[in-house]
Design a protein around this motif. Structure first.
Motif, PDB file in Angstrom:
ATOM      1  N   GLU A 200     -44.792  23.174 -29.648  1.00  0.00           N
ATOM      2  CA  GLU A 200     -45.083  24.421 -28.176  1.00  0.00           C
ATOM      3  C   GLU A 200     -46.843  25.077 -27.786  1.00  0.00           C
ATOM      4  O   GLU A 200     -47.079  24.899 -28.592  1.00  0.00           O
TER       5      GLU A 200
ATOM      6  N   CYS B 180     -48.203  28.203 -25.337  1.00  0.00           N
ATOM      7  CA  CYS B 180     -48.293  29.616 -25.082  1.00  0.00           C
ATOM      8  C   CYS B 180     -48.941  29.706 -24.597  1.00  0.00           C
ATOM      9  O   CYS B 180     -50.650  29.761 -25.019  1.00  0.00           O
TER      10      CYS B 180
ATOM     11  N   ALA C  76     -49.436  27.679 -19.869  1.00  0.00           N
ATOM     12  CA  ALA C  76     -48.921  26.794 -20.018  1.00  0.00           C
ATOM     13  C   ALA C  76     -47.998  26.035 -18.974  1.00  0.00           C
ATOM     14  O   ALA C  76     -48.525  24.292 -18.577  1.00  0.00           O
TER      15      ALA C  76
ATOM     16  N   ASP D  97     -39.749  31.273 -23.001  1.00  0.00           N
ATOM     17  CA  ASP D  97     -39.894  32.341 -22.948  1.00  0.00           C
ATOM     18  C   ASP D  97     -41.444  33.106 -21.377  1.00  0.00           C
ATOM     19  O   ASP D  97     -41.998  32.382 -21.119  1.00  0.00           O
TER      20      ASP D  97
ATOM     21  N   ASN E 190     -44.734  35.953 -22.070  1.00  0.00           N
ATOM     22  CA  ASN E 190     -46.013  34.936 -22.607  1.00  0.00           C
ATOM     23  C   ASN E 190     -45.640  33.784 -22.171  1.00  0.00           C
ATOM     24  O   ASN E 190     -45.019  32.812 -23.059  1.00  0.00           O
TER      25      ASN E 190
ATOM     26  N   THR F 125     -43.533  30.482 -22.947  1.00  0.00           N
ATOM     27  CA  THR F 125     -43.785  29.542 -23.624  1.00  0.00           C
ATOM     28  C   THR F 125     -42.989  28.765 -23.870  1.00  0.00           C
ATOM     29  O   THR F 125     -42.081  28.985 -23.201  1.00  0.00           O
TER      30      THR F 125
ATOM     31  N   ARG G  68     -41.481  24.807 -25.365  1.00  0.00           N
ATOM     32  CA  ARG G  68     -41.373  24.010 -26.581  1.00  0.00           C
ATOM     33  C   ARG G  68     -40.596  22.751 -25.531  1.00  0.00           C
ATOM     34  O   ARG G  68     -39.678  22.021 -24.856  1.00  0.00           O
TER      35      ARG G  68
END
Lengths: 201, 88
Positions: free
Chosen positions: A123, A125, A129, A167, A170, A172, A174
């Protein structure tokens, strides 16, 4: 001491905790975070070609079976990613997800495979990113094309991977790849992150 | 960078795809007497046209589906793509 129940995570020997790269002048709250995704249940569900069942009618943990690219069905614990026509990837922190899947999809119509231990998960974040992903992947990640709760299969420096946009406030993401490519993938991601500085968590 | 439109995922980079050969080749029917020449033609011999060519492609780093593409072998322009069960 040996214990056959001990399971080493895919990035056990690769993931390092601490700050790395160009992190010195960046406040810790603004620093990019990279962590290994562990203890997730990952199931691939694929409808057999011979089946006449409509996947529109399938609900897993009250979530729809995603019908087309790049949709993700999700709740707080589970995310169901579209990975192909009538194929999805269930990623969940719910320990009972297996029984929920078994109750939702008929084994005569669907092949359900537990691939929890054959994927490496990362992940990332932070505001950079997306820049890290752009460094290695040809996927169009611009906001108009790839949004929150979208997913895609693509390649990162030649390694096939699945990206799930979790998200956008912020930012994010995966990322999942085959376990055997996990080390190379992890180092590709962290090498790309050195420019911005990152915190391994 | 060449972009190919996957019928399932939309436009993606050529890096995600693998070429799968001539899409016009028909396998000899099962259960029928097949001459050695017909097998040779099916297995080995391919046209090498300059211009429009129907091809199989595999979205190997994406949805992992096979599809058909109509491509110009001289300019690499891709005119159309379609799912296997669809006509180009």
């Amino acid at each position: 001491m040996s214990d056959s129940n001990i399971v080493l995570s895919a990035l056990h020997n690769d993931h390092k905790i601490g700050n790395f790269g160009n992190y010195h002048d960046i406040e810790s709250k603004d620093l990019l975070k990279i962590k290994e995704l562990k203890n997730l249940s990952i199931f691939q569900i694929a409808k057999f070609k011979s089946s006449n069942v409509k996947t529109e009618t399938i609900k897993i943990d009250n979530l729809d079976f995603p019908q087309s690219y790049p949709n993700v069905s999700f709740n707080n614990e589970t995310r169901i990613l579209w990975t192909g026509p009538d194929i999805c990837l269930v990623v969940s922190s719910d320990k009972n997800i297996k029984s929920k899947i078994v109750n939702s999809v008929n084994e005569e119509d669907f092949a359900t495979t537990d691939i929890s231990h054959s994927r490496a998960g990362i992940e990332i974040c932070g505001k950079h990113a997306i820049d890290i992903l752009k460094k290695g992947s040809p996927l169009n990640l611009n906001g108009s094309e790839f949004k929150k709760n979208n997913c895609a299969n693509s390649s990162y420096n030649g390694i096939s991977f699945t990206v799930d946009f979790v998200d956008d406030v912020n930012p994010t993401f995966r990322l999942f790849c085959l376990r055997s490519f996990g080390g190379s993938f992890y180092h590709s991601i962290t090498d790309a992150a050195l420019e911005y500085g990152y915190a391994g968590e | 960078m060449l972009e190919i439109k996957c019928p399932h995922c939309g436009k993606r980079s050529q890096n995600e795809f693998a070429y799968g050969g001539d899409a016009t080749i028909k396998r000899p029917k099962l259960g029928e007497e097949v001459s050695t020449k017909d097998w040779d033609d099916f297995v080995y011999f391919r046209d090498n046209p300059r211009g429009k060519h129907q091809e199989f492609w595999h979205h190997v780093s994406g949805c992992r589906q096979w599809f058909k593409a109509l491509r110009d072998t001289a300019t690499h322009e891709i005119f159309n793509t379609a799912k296997l069960e669809e006509d180009l």
